[in-house]
Write a protein that holds these residues in place. Structure first.
Motif, PDB file in Angstrom:
ATOM      1  N   PHE A  42      66.396 -35.602  31.437  1.00  0.00           N
ATOM      2  CA  PHE A  42      65.943 -36.495  30.361  1.00  0.00           C
ATOM      3  C   PHE A  42      66.155 -35.900  28.967  1.00  0.00           C
ATOM      4  N   LYS A  43      66.658 -34.662  28.912  1.00  0.00           N
ATOM      5  CA  LYS A  43      67.037 -34.078  27.610  1.00  0.00           C
ATOM      6  C   LYS A  43      68.533 -34.237  27.362  1.00  0.00           C
ATOM      7  N   ARG A  44      69.271 -34.810  28.312  1.00  0.00           N
ATOM      8  CA  ARG A  44      70.710 -35.016  28.125  1.00  0.00           C
ATOM      9  C   ARG A  44      71.056 -35.816  26.873  1.00  0.00           C
ATOM     10  N   PRO A  45      70.186 -36.705  26.383  1.00  0.00           N
ATOM     11  CA  PRO A  45      70.551 -37.448  25.162  1.00  0.00           C
ATOM     12  C   PRO A  45      70.871 -36.555  23.971  1.00  0.00           C
ATOM     13  N   ARG A  46      70.558 -35.269  24.054  1.00  0.00           N
ATOM     14  CA  ARG A  46      70.929 -34.362  22.950  1.00  0.00           C
ATOM     15  C   ARG A  46      72.410 -34.014  22.966  1.00  0.00           C
ATOM     16  N   GLU A  47      73.067 -34.249  24.105  1.00  0.00           N
ATOM     17  CA  GLU A  47      74.473 -33.829  24.225  1.00  0.00           C
ATOM     18  C   GLU A  47      75.412 -34.823  23.536  1.00  0.00           C
ATOM     19  N   PRO A  48      76.447 -34.300  22.859  1.00  0.00           N
ATOM     20  CA  PRO A  48      77.380 -35.184  22.145  1.00  0.00           C
ATOM     21  C   PRO A  48      78.037 -36.223  23.051  1.00  0.00           C
ATOM     22  N   GLU A  49      78.354 -35.848  24.272  1.00  0.00           N
ATOM     23  CA  GLU A  49      79.025 -36.781  25.181  1.00  0.00           C
ATOM     24  C   GLU A  49      78.135 -37.996  25.471  1.00  0.00           C
ATOM     25  N   TYR A  50      76.866 -37.722  25.689  1.00  0.00           N
ATOM     26  CA  TYR A  50      75.877 -38.771  25.941  1.00  0.00           C
ATOM     27  C   TYR A  50      75.778 -39.688  24.719  1.00  0.00           C
ATOM     28  N   GLN A  51      75.698 -39.063  23.555  1.00  0.00           N
ATOM     29  CA  GLN A  51      75.561 -39.830  22.316  1.00  0.00           C
ATOM     30  C   GLN A  51      76.795 -40.695  22.065  1.00  0.00           C
ATOM     31  N   ASN A  52      77.964 -40.167  22.420  1.00  0.00           N
ATOM     32  CA  ASN A  52      79.181 -40.955  22.230  1.00  0.00           C
ATOM     33  C   ASN A  52      79.187 -42.203  23.097  1.00  0.00           C
ATOM     34  N   ALA A  81      72.065 -49.014  27.767  1.00  0.00           N
ATOM     35  CA  ALA A  81      71.718 -47.621  27.461  1.00  0.00           C
ATOM     36  C   ALA A  81      71.132 -46.931  28.693  1.00  0.00           C
ATOM     37  N   LEU A  82      70.426 -47.710  29.512  1.00  0.00           N
ATOM     38  CA  LEU A  82      69.836 -47.123  30.726  1.00  0.00           C
ATOM     39  C   LEU A  82      70.913 -46.650  31.706  1.00  0.00           C
ATOM     40  N   THR A  83      72.077 -47.304  31.685  1.00  0.00           N
ATOM     41  CA  THR A  83      73.157 -46.824  32.569  1.00  0.00           C
ATOM     42  C   THR A  83      73.587 -45.420  32.163  1.00  0.00           C
ATOM     43  N   VAL A  84      73.465 -45.103  30.880  1.00  0.00           N
ATOM     44  CA  VAL A  84      73.822 -43.755  30.412  1.00  0.00           C
ATOM     45  C   VAL A  84      72.745 -42.760  30.858  1.00  0.00           C
ATOM     46  N   LEU A  85      71.488 -43.166  30.735  1.00  0.00           N
ATOM     47  CA  LEU A  85      70.398 -42.282  31.164  1.00  0.00           C
ATOM     48  C   LEU A  85      70.485 -41.988  32.663  1.00  0.00           C
ATOM     49  N   LEU A  86      70.824 -43.005  33.440  1.00  0.00           N
ATOM     50  CA  LEU A  86      70.915 -42.813  34.896  1.00  0.00           C
ATOM     51  C   LEU A  86      72.270 -42.259  35.324  1.00  0.00           C
ATOM     52  N   HIS A 106      65.610 -40.017  24.827  1.00  0.00           N
ATOM     53  CA  HIS A 106      66.508 -41.170  24.990  1.00  0.00           C
ATOM     54  C   HIS A 106      66.179 -42.253  23.949  1.00  0.00           C
ATOM     55  N   ALA A 107      64.889 -42.557  23.813  1.00  0.00           N
ATOM     56  CA  ALA A 107      64.463 -43.615  22.885  1.00  0.00           C
ATOM     57  C   ALA A 107      64.809 -43.256  21.441  1.00  0.00           C
ATOM     58  N   ARG A 108      64.525 -42.028  21.054  1.00  0.00           N
ATOM     59  CA  ARG A 108      64.827 -41.607  19.675  1.00  0.00           C
ATOM     60  C   ARG A 108      66.328 -41.639  19.416  1.00  0.00           C
ATOM     61  N   THR A 109      67.104 -41.261  20.416  1.00  0.00           N
ATOM     62  CA  THR A 109      68.558 -41.244  20.239  1.00  0.00           C
ATOM     63  C   THR A 109      69.091 -42.667  20.097  1.00  0.00           C
ATOM     64  N   ASP A 152      69.743 -26.609  14.352  1.00  0.00           N
ATOM     65  CA  ASP A 152      71.169 -26.702  14.013  1.00  0.00           C
ATOM     66  C   ASP A 152      71.984 -25.608  14.696  1.00  0.00           C
ATOM     67  N   ASN A 153      71.308 -24.504  15.006  1.00  0.00           N
ATOM     68  CA  ASN A 153      72.033 -23.383  15.609  1.00  0.00           C
ATOM     69  C   ASN A 153      71.697 -23.199  17.089  1.00  0.00           C
ATOM     70  N   GLY A 154      71.056 -24.201  17.656  1.00  0.00           N
ATOM     71  CA  GLY A 154      70.805 -24.209  19.096  1.00  0.00           C
ATOM     72  C   GLY A 154      69.883 -23.122  19.616  1.00  0.00           C
ATOM     73  N   VAL A 155      68.865 -22.752  18.841  1.00  0.00           N
ATOM     74  CA  VAL A 155      67.908 -21.767  19.347  1.00  0.00           C
ATOM     75  C   VAL A 155      67.100 -22.417  20.472  1.00  0.00           C
ATOM     76  N   LYS A 156      67.196 -21.815  21.650  1.00  0.00           N
ATOM     77  CA  LYS A 156      66.570 -22.398  22.846  1.00  0.00           C
ATOM     78  C   LYS A 156      65.051 -22.474  22.703  1.00  0.00           C
ATOM     79  N   GLY A 157      64.495 -23.638  22.997  1.00  0.00           N
ATOM     80  CA  GLY A 157      63.036 -23.786  22.981  1.00  0.00           C
ATOM     81  C   GLY A 157      62.497 -24.373  21.683  1.00  0.00           C
ATOM     82  N   ILE A 158      63.376 -24.463  20.667  1.00  0.00           N
ATOM     83  CA  ILE A 158      62.948 -25.137  19.437  1.00  0.00           C
ATOM     84  C   ILE A 158      63.680 -26.476  19.359  1.00  0.00           C
TER      85      ILE A 158
END
Lengths: 385, 104
Positions: A91-101, A134-139, A335-338, B29-35
């Motif tokens: 559920f933290k994958r939305p941080r990844e650029p690929e997910y965001q794209n 968007a849920l298809t991306v999350l799943l 996911h929601a914030r993204t 911005d610099n990917g510090v793990k846990g922040i």
């Protein structure tokens, strides 16, 4: 009054008393209304538990339409932490650029389509497809699955005339059984397969547990996201200068999202079951009764938020509880914030203005209190930039 | 320009340089793990919780009431706790060490 004005129905009772009773299918709930009490109660999971009978902490209670335990939502520590750590990385994958794209492409296409139509009923023809796609991306499931979910309508457990429609819930359960069986037979890189392959306390997750996570994922992020997106459109339509401001000051977008989440608070409340006699804000909370954490009320508490009934896009200090508070804070928040960030970025760059043509409000009935939570219909004209 | 030292939960030390913005943003911005700074720095989520090296507490300054109220309900907070989204980078912070706090 502007259409995007959502009044605070809790103000008087919150200030004067701090809690209020709500009857719910003969299992009454004491709603806790002040910011400080809500956070304290959410933090105290030992006295105010989530691991009660499945469905009981939801208001209105789903006890009569659901036996399956939603995971990690309806589990208390210490097991909660083990379940949560299984699902957290996914559920933290939305941080990844690929997910965001992927999300960008979905939202970009939908906005283009909407602009070309000109007039759109936002709830069903914008927010619902957006949430489902968007849920298809999350799943990480095929994009085409979204069509099935769109056909279910805006709420997984509710139909238009019945807030607790058991047959509606069965559609989801049957669908999930089928998908879990498919993933078991033929594992792929989707959430079902990842869960089936995950370990809890030295054993694989059971199919029942996998289903519990999936029901949470489908139900928790459905009408909440739909209302958030719809209400944001209504706000931007009412305040066209804010469109220009977000375009010119993209650095405030993240702060603006938190403020919109505070103001609209798409999930009004969440319940807890009292494990032993205690007190909250002068209320005697008896063992085995229910209290609820009223996020919507806490988010308008004037002792915490200056001008709580105004949307201040660059509100710098904003300790809102729109995503809950404590160990059970919203799993889908990233996911929601993204979604919100990408939506705002694209929308303000493609749209000059929006005009609300017609709307029907969605009013939640909380016994003695009524709260506007969104719209059943919101017809909007989109004008291209 | 200030040198900021972050120590992650697995005891890795990361030194970054910054001029402005918050300590959360620099770390994120610099990917510090846990922040994670999920809420973007408005004092809502506590996903930027750090323990300041006790010797550097005066550099960090004092937390606001809003920040204290949030930290009070955090099981991993102590007298050295800060939400690093609430600390703005300036030359005065040069050399500060922050340890990423465990999440509730």
């Amino acid at each position: 009054m502007k259409k995007s004005t959502f009044q605070d129905p809790f103000e008087v009772i919150r200030t004067e008393k701090g809690h209020t009773e709500m009857n719910d299918q003969d299992d009454p709930v004491t709603m806790i209304l002040r910011h400080k009490d809500v956070r304290k109660t959410a933090h105290n999971w030992k006295t105010f538990q989530s691991g009660a009978e499945p469905g009981r902490i939801v208001v209105p209670s789903e006890v009569n339409i659901r036996d399956i335990r939603q995971i990690p939502f309806e589990v208390d520590p210490p097991q909660h932490k083990d379940y949560r750590s299984i699902v957290e990385p996914w559920f933290k994958r939305p941080r990844e650029p690929e997910y965001q794209n992927k999300l960008k492409s979905i939202i970009d296409n939908l906005i283009d389509e909407t602009i070309s139509k000109g007039e759109v009923e936002v709830v069903h023809d914008f927010s619902l497809p957006l949430q489902s796609r968007a849920l298809t991306v999350l799943l990480n499931t095929p994009f085409e699955e979204a069509e099935t979910w769109i056909s279910w309508g805006t709420h997984v457990f509710r139909s238009e005339d019945d807030p607790l429609d058991g047959s509606k819930a069965n559609i989801l359960y049957d669908y999930l059984d089928k998908k879990i069986a498919e993933a078991k037979e033929n594992p792929v890189e989707d959430l079902y397969s990842v869960l089936l392959n995950s370990e809890f306390e030295g054993r694989k997750l059971t199919e029942e547990e996998v289903k519990g996570v999936m029901v949470l994922t489908f139900a928790g992020g459905r009408d909440t996201v739909i209302n958030m997106v719809t209400n944001t459109i209504a706000y931007l339509a009412d305040y066209r200068e804010s469109i220009e401001r977000l375009r010119n000051e993209p650095e405030i977008i993240e702060t603006a999202i938190e403020e919109l989440i505070r103001y609209f608070t798409p999930l009004t409340q969440m319940g807890r079951v009292v494990t032993h006699d205690s007190r909250v804000c002068g209320h005697n909370a008896k063992k085995d009764t229910r209290v609820s954490l009223c996020w919507a009320s806490a988010n308008r508490d004037a002792t915490v938020f200056e001008n709580p009934n105004e949307i201040i896009l660059d509100r710098k200090i904003n300790p809102h509880v729109g995503f809950g508070f404590g160990v059970h804070n919203c799993l889908g928040a990233t996911h929601a914030r993204t979604i919100m960030k990408i939506l705002l970025e694209i929308l303000v760059n493609k749209v000059q203005s929006m005009e609300i043509l017609d709307c029907i409000e969605n009013i939640e009935n909380l016994d003695s209190i009524k709260r506007k939570v969104g719209f059943q219909k919101l017809k909007v004209r989109f004008s291209k930039r | 320009m200030a040198k900021i030292n972050y120590v992650t939960l697995d005891n890795k030390k990361i030194t970054l340089e910054g001029n402005s913005g918050s300590l959360m943003k620099l770390a994120k911005d610099n990917g510090v793990k846990g922040i994670d700074g999920e809420c973007g720095g408005v004092c809502s989520c506590a996903t930027c919780h750090v323990h300041v090296n006790p010797e550097h507490m005066d550099k960090a300054g004092e937390a606001s009431e809003f920040e204290k109220d949030l930290l009070e309900l955090n099981d991993h907070s102590n007298e050295y706790s800060r939400l690093c989204c609430q600390i703005q980078i300036s030359d005065d912070l040069d050399g500060i060490e922050l340890k990423v706090a465990e999440r509730d």
